[in-house]
Motif scaffolding. Structure first.
Motif, PDB file in Angstrom:
ATOM      1  N   TYR A 290       0.815  -1.218   0.000  1.00 10.88           N
ATOM      2  CA  TYR A 290       0.000   0.000   0.000  1.00 10.88           C
ATOM      3  C   TYR A 290       0.847   1.265   0.000  1.00 10.88           C
ATOM      4  CZ  TYR A 290      -3.767  -3.234   1.000  1.00 10.88           C
ATOM      5  OH  TYR A 290      -4.659  -4.275   0.935  1.00 10.88           O
ATOM      6  N   ILE A 293      -0.553   3.828  -3.285  1.00  7.57           N
ATOM      7  CA  ILE A 293      -1.957   4.178  -3.486  1.00  7.57           C
ATOM      8  C   ILE A 293      -2.030   5.529  -4.193  1.00  7.57           C
ATOM      9  CG2 ILE A 293      -4.139   4.730  -2.319  1.00  7.57           C
ATOM     10  CD1 ILE A 293      -3.222   2.874  -0.045  1.00  7.57           C
ATOM     11  N   THR A 294      -2.955   5.658  -5.121  1.00  9.70           N
ATOM     12  CA  THR A 294      -3.154   6.932  -5.813  1.00  9.70           C
ATOM     13  C   THR A 294      -4.053   7.823  -4.961  1.00  9.70           C
ATOM     14  OG1 THR A 294      -2.960   5.859  -7.974  1.00  9.70           O
ATOM     15  CG2 THR A 294      -3.996   8.042  -7.912  1.00  9.70           C
ATOM     16  N   TRP A 295      -3.479   8.912  -4.478  1.00  9.45           N
ATOM     17  CA  TRP A 295      -4.226   9.842  -3.637  1.00  9.45           C
ATOM     18  C   TRP A 295      -4.634  11.071  -4.448  1.00  9.45           C
ATOM     19  CZ3 TRP A 295      -5.342   7.385   0.638  1.00  9.45           C
ATOM     20  CH2 TRP A 295      -4.409   6.519   1.225  1.00  9.45           C
ATOM     21  N   ASP A 296      -5.762  11.673  -4.083  1.00  9.56           N
ATOM     22  CA  ASP A 296      -6.180  12.919  -4.725  1.00  9.56           C
ATOM     23  C   ASP A 296      -5.467  14.123  -4.106  1.00  9.56           C
ATOM     24  OD1 ASP A 296      -7.834  11.473  -6.322  1.00  9.56           O
ATOM     25  OD2 ASP A 296      -9.716  12.139  -5.386  1.00  9.56           O
ATOM     26  N   LEU A 345      -9.820  10.803   0.058  1.00  9.48           N
ATOM     27  CA  LEU A 345      -8.715  10.181  -0.695  1.00  9.48           C
ATOM     28  C   LEU A 345      -7.439  11.011  -0.560  1.00  9.48           C
ATOM     29  CD1 LEU A 345     -10.864   9.278  -3.826  1.00  9.48           C
ATOM     30  CD2 LEU A 345     -10.272   7.793  -1.907  1.00  9.48           C
ATOM     31  N   ILE A 454     -14.659   4.298  -4.762  1.00  8.71           N
ATOM     32  CA  ILE A 454     -13.381   4.723  -5.342  1.00  8.71           C
ATOM     33  C   ILE A 454     -12.226   4.281  -4.445  1.00  8.71           C
ATOM     34  CG2 ILE A 454     -11.996   6.723  -5.983  1.00  8.71           C
ATOM     35  CD1 ILE A 454     -14.622   8.168  -6.648  1.00  8.71           C
ATOM     36  N   ALA A 455     -12.386   4.427  -3.138  1.00  7.33           N
ATOM     37  CA  ALA A 455     -11.317   4.057  -2.210  1.00  7.33           C
ATOM     38  C   ALA A 455     -10.995   2.574  -2.308  1.00  7.33           C
ATOM     39  CB  ALA A 455     -11.710   4.422  -0.785  1.00  7.33           C
ATOM     40  N   ARG A 458      -9.019   1.967  -5.422  1.00  8.43           N
ATOM     41  CA  ARG A 458      -7.640   2.465  -5.323  1.00  8.43           C
ATOM     42  C   ARG A 458      -6.769   1.490  -4.533  1.00  8.43           C
ATOM     43  NH1 ARG A 458      -7.667   8.351  -5.682  1.00  8.43           N
ATOM     44  NH2 ARG A 458      -9.028   8.818  -7.468  1.00  8.43           N
ATOM     45  N   TYR A 459      -7.300   0.987  -3.442  1.00 12.54           N
ATOM     46  CA  TYR A 459      -6.533   0.042  -2.630  1.00 12.54           C
ATOM     47  C   TYR A 459      -6.273  -1.245  -3.412  1.00 12.54           C
ATOM     48  CZ  TYR A 459      -6.431   2.632   1.791  1.00 12.54           C
ATOM     49  OH  TYR A 459      -6.173   3.567   2.768  1.00 12.54           O
ATOM     50  N   GLU A 461      -6.112  -1.606  -6.644  1.00 13.98           N
ATOM     51  CA  GLU A 461      -5.120  -1.320  -7.683  1.00 13.98           C
ATOM     52  C   GLU A 461      -3.711  -1.318  -7.125  1.00 13.98           C
ATOM     53  OE1 GLU A 461      -6.339   2.427  -9.203  1.00 13.98           O
ATOM     54  OE2 GLU A 461      -8.148   1.649 -10.197  1.00 13.98           O
ATOM     55  N   ALA A 462      -3.545  -0.688  -5.968  1.00 17.81           N
ATOM     56  CA  ALA A 462      -2.212  -0.638  -5.348  1.00 17.81           C
ATOM     57  C   ALA A 462      -1.729  -2.020  -4.963  1.00 17.81           C
ATOM     58  CB  ALA A 462      -2.252   0.271  -4.115  1.00 17.81           C
TER      59      ALA A 462
END
Length: 465
Positions: A290, A293-296, A345, A454-455, A458-459, A461-462
């Motif tokens: 983790y 992770i892509t954060w906004d 995010l 979305i969260a 994202r998790y 994907e990571a």
């Protein structure tokens, strides 16, 4: 070496005179009591809390009074400890410097530098335990690298319920040396809570006598004072887990409330152990999967969360309590942290820093461990399932909205049935109670259900990268 040479006790986050292993060892002869104001440490972003600095100053003032009652005084020196501590040792002819062991990466690196500098002039740094029930090496876990999951840690930790007798600090004496002006080194202002050790122990006694039996049932109710509120004092070592254990009655049996409270002390120790065994957790995710992770990290969202203007009352109440008091109920911290990470995010490290800059009890190990637990990047085994719905949480933690109305005055006229979702009030009601959503109080800045989806993505994907 002469046995009559002065010893130095170097105070850090152990600001007490009672039950102090390092002080007790140093006080077997002449002693110099030293606190070093380290500009590098206090200049770090995580340590720029005005509330905590004022409290630290008050703790140091009370420590000085307690030392004077025993025949000594606190010497304040400002500068790099790797220079100051050896200089003071040379000044008084000390061969040994005693200090309480620290577990953070910064503290360990600093102590190694001080030890090297002392060694170069023929002196030594002697580190002592006492601020945790068990040192990390005493709970190595099945693989020799500590425990990464709380439950097995707790079971192992519970096996050590013996509490040693309190250490009695003898009368102190030693050379008098110059001290820097404490008032010139710390911000002015009255601390938000008392730093007097006697007040702290009175608070502990009162909690154990009157409240701890109900702790299991009431500790999650954010509007009530069902917790001990001892965290600022644990942070600076004004009180220790051993002292709490004795007051609870350990090693004897505990009732369910006291056992639940003791379990929370185990969480504190767990996060300190995690930081010892895994120092990289101070700056990055404990779970490597983790770390990407892509954060906004939307600045407007971060600003709204920090100011308590998200439109979610329980989140806003927590953040305003932080801003106004420097302290937040633990359950409210968890809800606010989950909202920042999972709804907005935002990288958990941003929230960790904001909390550290506001909390009077901001502790690097506990704050980091709590944020990583909430974010699912640390010791949490199920990140996809711990995405807290702020409205559901509010109904559980503050069913009548007392906590919310206490900290969010715009909502004080909102009827109880609408307090957790004020945006559902009809416009006429909003007008009559002077709480127009979008004008007097913000509408929700995000949709929780949408952000939850979305969260989770994202998790996943990571983790799949």
């Amino acid at each position: 070496m002469s046995d009559t040479a002065p010893r130095i006790i170097w105070f850090r986050r152990d600001l007490r005179v009672d039950d102090h292993h390092a002080l007790h060892a140093a006080a077997q002869g002449p002693v110099v009591c030293l606190f070093v104001v380290d500009p590098q440490l206090l200049g770090r972003r995580h340590h720029q809390s005005l509330t905590r600095l004022r409290f630290l100053r008050a703790c140091l003032e009370h420590l000085d009074r307690a030392l004077r009652d025993r025949g000594s005084a606190l010497v304040i020196r400002a500068g790099d400890p790797a220079r100051i501590v050896p200089d003071v040792a040379t000044e008084v002819g000390a061969h040994h410097v005693h200090a309480t062991r620290e577990l953070t990466p910064f503290g360990r690196t600093r102590d190694a530098r001080v030890a090297d500098a002392l060694s170069a002039q023929g002196a030594s740094l002697l580190l002592h335990g006492g601020d945790l029930m068990l040192a990390p090496e005493e709970l190595p876990g099945p693989n020799g690298q500590g425990y990464r999951v709380f439950t097995p840690f707790y079971k192992a930790w519970l096996r050590y319920r013996l509490v040693d007798a309190p250490l009695i600090t003898p009368p102190l004496s030693g050379p008098e040396i110059a001290s820097d002006d404490l008032a010139a080194l710390f911000p002015e202002g009255k601390p938000l809570v008392s730093a007097n050790a006697e007040d702290v122990h009175d608070r502990l006694q009162d909690f154990v006598q009157h409240d701890v039996s109900y702790y299991r049932e009431e500790r999650d109710l954010v509007a009530d004072s069902g917790t001990s509120e001892l965290s600022p004092y644990l942070r600076f070592g004004v009180v220790t887990p051993r002292q709490i254990a004795r007051t609870l009655g350990l090693p004897g049996p505990l009732d369910l409330g006291a056992e639940a409270f003791w379990r929370q002390l185990a969480w504190r120790e767990f996060f300190h152990h995690i930081m010892w065994w895994h120092p990289q957790a101070a700056t990055t995710a404990l779970q490597s999967k983790y770390r990407d992770i892509t954060w906004d990290n939307d600045p407007a969202d971060i600003a709204a969360w920090t100011a308590g203007l998200t439109g979610y009352p329980i989140v806003d109440a927590a953040m305003r309590q932080l801003a106004n008091t420097g302290w937040v109920h633990n359950r409210a911290r968890i809800v606010a942290a989950s909202f920042l990470v999972k709804d907005l995010l935002v990288d958990w490290r941003i929230g960790e820093r904001i909390f550290m800059q506001g909390l009077i009890d901001g502790d690097p190990c506990n704050n980091n461990g709590g944020w990583q637990w909430v974010a699912g990047t640390g010791t949490d085994a199920a990140p996809y399932f711990r995405i807290l719905n702020p409205t559901i949480q509010a109904r559980k933690l503050d069913p009548e909205g007392i906590y919310i109305k206490r900290h969010v005055p715009e909502l004080r006229r909102v009827p109880e049935q609408h307090i957790h979702e004020p945006w559902l009030m009809d416009p006429e009601l909003q007008r009559r109670i002077l709480c127009r959503i979008g004008t007097d109080y913000p509408a929700p800045i995000v949709d929780h259900a949408e952000r939850r989806r979305i969260a989770v993505a994202r998790y996943r994907e990571a983790a799949d990268r």
